[in-house]
Write a protein that holds these residues in place. Structure first.
Motif, PDB file in Angstrom:
ATOM      1  N   TRP A  70      76.243  52.447  59.756  1.00 18.51           N
ATOM      2  CA  TRP A  70      75.468  52.162  59.410  1.00 18.51           C
ATOM      3  C   TRP A  70      75.722  50.962  58.352  1.00 18.51           C
ATOM      4  CZ3 TRP A  70      73.913  56.968  58.717  1.00 18.51           C
ATOM      5  CH2 TRP A  70      73.388  58.087  60.239  1.00 18.51           C
ATOM      6  N   SER A  71      74.681  49.899  58.602  1.00 22.85           N
ATOM      7  CA  SER A  71      75.708  48.798  57.374  1.00 22.85           C
ATOM      8  C   SER A  71      74.529  48.951  56.893  1.00 22.85           C
ATOM      9  CB  SER A  71      75.786  46.932  58.012  1.00 22.85           C
ATOM     10  OG  SER A  71      74.784  47.026  58.936  1.00 22.85           O
ATOM     11  N   GLY A  72      74.843  48.346  55.432  1.00 23.04           N
ATOM     12  CA  GLY A  72      73.664  48.068  54.884  1.00 23.04           C
ATOM     13  C   GLY A  72      73.758  48.246  53.023  1.00 23.04           C
ATOM     14  N   LEU A  73      73.864  49.186  52.463  1.00 28.75           N
ATOM     15  CA  LEU A  73      74.261  49.741  51.320  1.00 28.75           C
ATOM     16  C   LEU A  73      76.241  49.361  51.122  1.00 28.75           C
ATOM     17  CD1 LEU A  73      72.830  53.463  51.487  1.00 28.75           C
ATOM     18  CD2 LEU A  73      71.630  51.206  50.030  1.00 28.75           C
ATOM     19  N   GLU A  74      76.846  49.402  52.067  1.00 28.68           N
ATOM     20  CA  GLU A  74      78.692  49.141  51.938  1.00 28.68           C
ATOM     21  C   GLU A  74      79.149  48.577  50.666  1.00 28.68           C
ATOM     22  OE1 GLU A  74      78.060  46.136  54.600  1.00 28.68           O
ATOM     23  OE2 GLU A  74      77.285  47.961  54.639  1.00 28.68           O
TER      24      GLU A  74
ATOM     25  N   ASP B 218      66.808  45.629  48.064  1.00 27.47           N
ATOM     26  CA  ASP B 218      66.692  45.040  49.187  1.00 27.47           C
ATOM     27  C   ASP B 218      66.262  45.668  50.267  1.00 27.47           C
ATOM     28  OD1 ASP B 218      66.568  42.841  47.513  1.00 27.47           O
ATOM     29  OD2 ASP B 218      68.875  42.525  47.486  1.00 27.47           O
ATOM     30  N   LEU B 219      66.728  46.861  50.406  1.00 26.17           N
ATOM     31  CA  LEU B 219      67.239  47.918  50.962  1.00 26.17           C
ATOM     32  C   LEU B 219      66.366  49.068  51.189  1.00 26.17           C
ATOM     33  CD1 LEU B 219      71.032  48.772  50.751  1.00 26.17           C
ATOM     34  CD2 LEU B 219      69.440  46.896  52.050  1.00 26.17           C
ATOM     35  N   VAL B 220      65.322  48.841  49.911  1.00 21.89           N
ATOM     36  CA  VAL B 220      64.256  50.064  49.841  1.00 21.89           C
ATOM     37  C   VAL B 220      63.253  50.558  50.970  1.00 21.89           C
ATOM     38  CG1 VAL B 220      62.986  51.489  48.426  1.00 21.89           C
ATOM     39  CG2 VAL B 220      64.575  50.833  47.668  1.00 21.89           C
ATOM     40  N   GLN B 221      63.047  51.072  51.781  1.00 23.00           N
ATOM     41  CA  GLN B 221      61.554  50.853  52.388  1.00 23.00           C
ATOM     42  C   GLN B 221      60.446  52.145  51.545  1.00 23.00           C
ATOM     43  OE1 GLN B 221      61.487  53.526  56.226  1.00 23.00           O
ATOM     44  NE2 GLN B 221      60.505  50.958  57.289  1.00 23.00           N
ATOM     45  N   SER B 222      60.685  53.016  51.648  1.00 17.00           N
ATOM     46  CA  SER B 222      59.602  53.939  50.503  1.00 17.00           C
ATOM     47  C   SER B 222      60.469  54.848  49.249  1.00 17.00           C
ATOM     48  CB  SER B 222      58.653  54.541  51.077  1.00 17.00           C
ATOM     49  OG  SER B 222      59.276  55.549  52.120  1.00 17.00           O
ATOM     50  N   VAL B 223      59.735  54.978  48.749  1.00 12.31           N
ATOM     51  CA  VAL B 223      59.969  56.202  46.997  1.00 12.31           C
ATOM     52  C   VAL B 223      59.235  56.988  47.139  1.00 12.31           C
ATOM     53  CG1 VAL B 223      60.770  56.541  44.828  1.00 12.31           C
ATOM     54  CG2 VAL B 223      61.866  54.273  46.145  1.00 12.31           C
ATOM     55  N   GLU B 224      59.530  58.292  47.438  1.00  8.05           N
ATOM     56  CA  GLU B 224      59.095  59.429  47.091  1.00  8.05           C
ATOM     57  C   GLU B 224      58.437  60.171  45.464  1.00  8.05           C
ATOM     58  OE1 GLU B 224      57.962  62.999  49.823  1.00  8.05           O
ATOM     59  OE2 GLU B 224      58.643  64.030  47.586  1.00  8.05           O
ATOM     60  N   ILE B 225      57.678  60.141  44.717  1.00  8.24           N
ATOM     61  CA  ILE B 225      57.478  60.292  43.045  1.00  8.24           C
ATOM     62  C   ILE B 225      57.416  61.590  43.023  1.00  8.24           C
ATOM     63  CG2 ILE B 225      58.308  58.264  42.548  1.00  8.24           C
ATOM     64  CD1 ILE B 225      54.794  59.275  41.859  1.00  8.24           C
TER      65      ILE B 225
ATOM     66  N   ASP C 126      56.869  47.469  47.892  1.00 11.35           N
ATOM     67  CA  ASP C 126      56.353  46.533  46.661  1.00 11.35           C
ATOM     68  C   ASP C 126      55.262  47.323  46.326  1.00 11.35           C
ATOM     69  OD1 ASP C 126      56.901  44.765  48.983  1.00 11.35           O
ATOM     70  OD2 ASP C 126      54.958  44.466  49.376  1.00 11.35           O
ATOM     71  N   GLN C 127      55.649  48.443  45.402  1.00 14.48           N
ATOM     72  CA  GLN C 127      54.610  49.235  44.563  1.00 14.48           C
ATOM     73  C   GLN C 127      56.052  49.724  43.371  1.00 14.48           C
ATOM     74  OE1 GLN C 127      52.972  52.246  47.523  1.00 14.48           O
ATOM     75  NE2 GLN C 127      51.102  51.789  46.431  1.00 14.48           N
ATOM     76  N   CYS C 128      56.590  49.674  44.068  1.00 13.96           N
ATOM     77  CA  CYS C 128      58.091  49.724  43.274  1.00 13.96           C
ATOM     78  C   CYS C 128      58.460  48.739  42.353  1.00 13.96           C
ATOM     79  CB  CYS C 128      59.389  49.886  43.899  1.00 13.96           C
ATOM     80  SG  CYS C 128      59.565  51.772  44.684  1.00 13.96           S
ATOM     81  N   LYS C 129      57.342  47.895  41.952  1.00  9.52           N
ATOM     82  CA  LYS C 129      57.969  46.390  41.913  1.00  9.52           C
ATOM     83  C   LYS C 129      59.926  46.369  41.501  1.00  9.52           C
ATOM     84  CE  LYS C 129      53.139  46.276  40.209  1.00  9.52           C
ATOM     85  NZ  LYS C 129      52.373  46.495  39.286  1.00  9.52           N
ATOM     86  N   PHE C 130      60.672  46.148  41.840  1.00  7.66           N
ATOM     87  CA  PHE C 130      61.591  45.322  42.100  1.00  7.66           C
ATOM     88  C   PHE C 130      62.417  44.447  40.898  1.00  7.66           C
ATOM     89  CE2 PHE C 130      62.429  49.026  45.466  1.00  7.66           C
ATOM     90  CZ  PHE C 130      62.497  50.152  44.702  1.00  7.66           C
TER      91      PHE C 130
ATOM     92  N   VAL D 175      63.649  58.492  48.528  1.00  2.24           N
ATOM     93  CA  VAL D 175      64.282  57.472  48.802  1.00  2.24           C
ATOM     94  C   VAL D 175      64.261  57.456  50.260  1.00  2.24           C
ATOM     95  CG1 VAL D 175      65.865  55.169  47.809  1.00  2.24           C
ATOM     96  CG2 VAL D 175      65.271  56.468  46.812  1.00  2.24           C
ATOM     97  N   THR D 176      63.556  56.471  50.607  1.00  6.70           N
ATOM     98  CA  THR D 176      63.647  56.133  52.120  1.00  6.70           C
ATOM     99  C   THR D 176      65.037  54.670  52.258  1.00  6.70           C
ATOM    100  OG1 THR D 176      62.326  58.124  53.049  1.00  6.70           O
ATOM    101  CG2 THR D 176      62.853  55.683  54.599  1.00  6.70           C
TER     102      THR D 176
END
Length: 169
Positions: A96-100, A126-133, A147-151, A166-167
């Motif tokens: 699975w590519s993306g994080l390598e 760029d790869l985060v879909q959502s974050v549970e906090i 978008d709510q994470c404001k990277f 993290v998803t």
């Protein structure tokens, strides 16, 4: 007082008033909302220059799984206490590519997303879909969209929360 020398990769000797380890989300509710605290993963990006007057909260939340998979994309979820490098290797081993590009960066998944780590043109955000906090002030768990994470460069709006999952896409 707890000596923090074994809780940071630079092995700097500093003390904290208390140290708590969180292995499941229910344990965080034992921490007082007005208590001074600092969340800590593996201590890979922390330099203690003086003693910390509050409680260090070590995040040991574990688990990773595939949420969905098609021919074109894979959505994976990882708990905040998972070792970042091991998560990257798991995705590589499954083709699975993306994080390598972010392999060998020390720390945990939670710290990686909070600090928006990056390497070789690839950014965590760029790869985060959502974050549970978990919000210690309100005592509530919430899922934040990308978008709510404001990277921004090497930063996010997540520092005041306990990242639990993290998803990634």
């Amino acid at each position: 007082m707890v000596n923090l020398i074994q809780y940071n990769t630079l092995r700097v000797s500093a003390k904290a008033k208390d140290l708590r380890e969180i292995r499941e989300i229910g344990e965080i509710r034992e921490i007082g909302k007005d208590e001074q605290h600092m969340f800590l993963g593996e201590g890979a990006n922390v330099l203690f220059v003086h003693d910390f007057p509050g409680t260090i909260i070590r995040v040991y939340l574990k688990g990773r799984k595939v949420i969905s998979q098609t021919d074109d994309e894979v959505i994976v979820e990882a708990a905040a206490g998972e070792n970042w490098h091991e998560l990257v290797m798991w995705t590589v081993e499954n083709n699975w590519s993306g994080l390598e590009n972010m392999v060998l960066i020390p720390g945990t998944v939670g710290a990686a997303v909070v600090g928006n780590i990056a390497a070789y043109g690839q950014n965590q955000g760029d790869l985060v879909q959502s974050v549970e906090i978990y919000d210690l002030q309100t005592g509530k768990t919430e899922i934040l969209s990308h978008d709510q994470c404001k990277f921004v460069y090497r930063n996010s709006d997540l520092k005041k929360f306990l990242v639990t999952k993290v998803t990634y896409k």
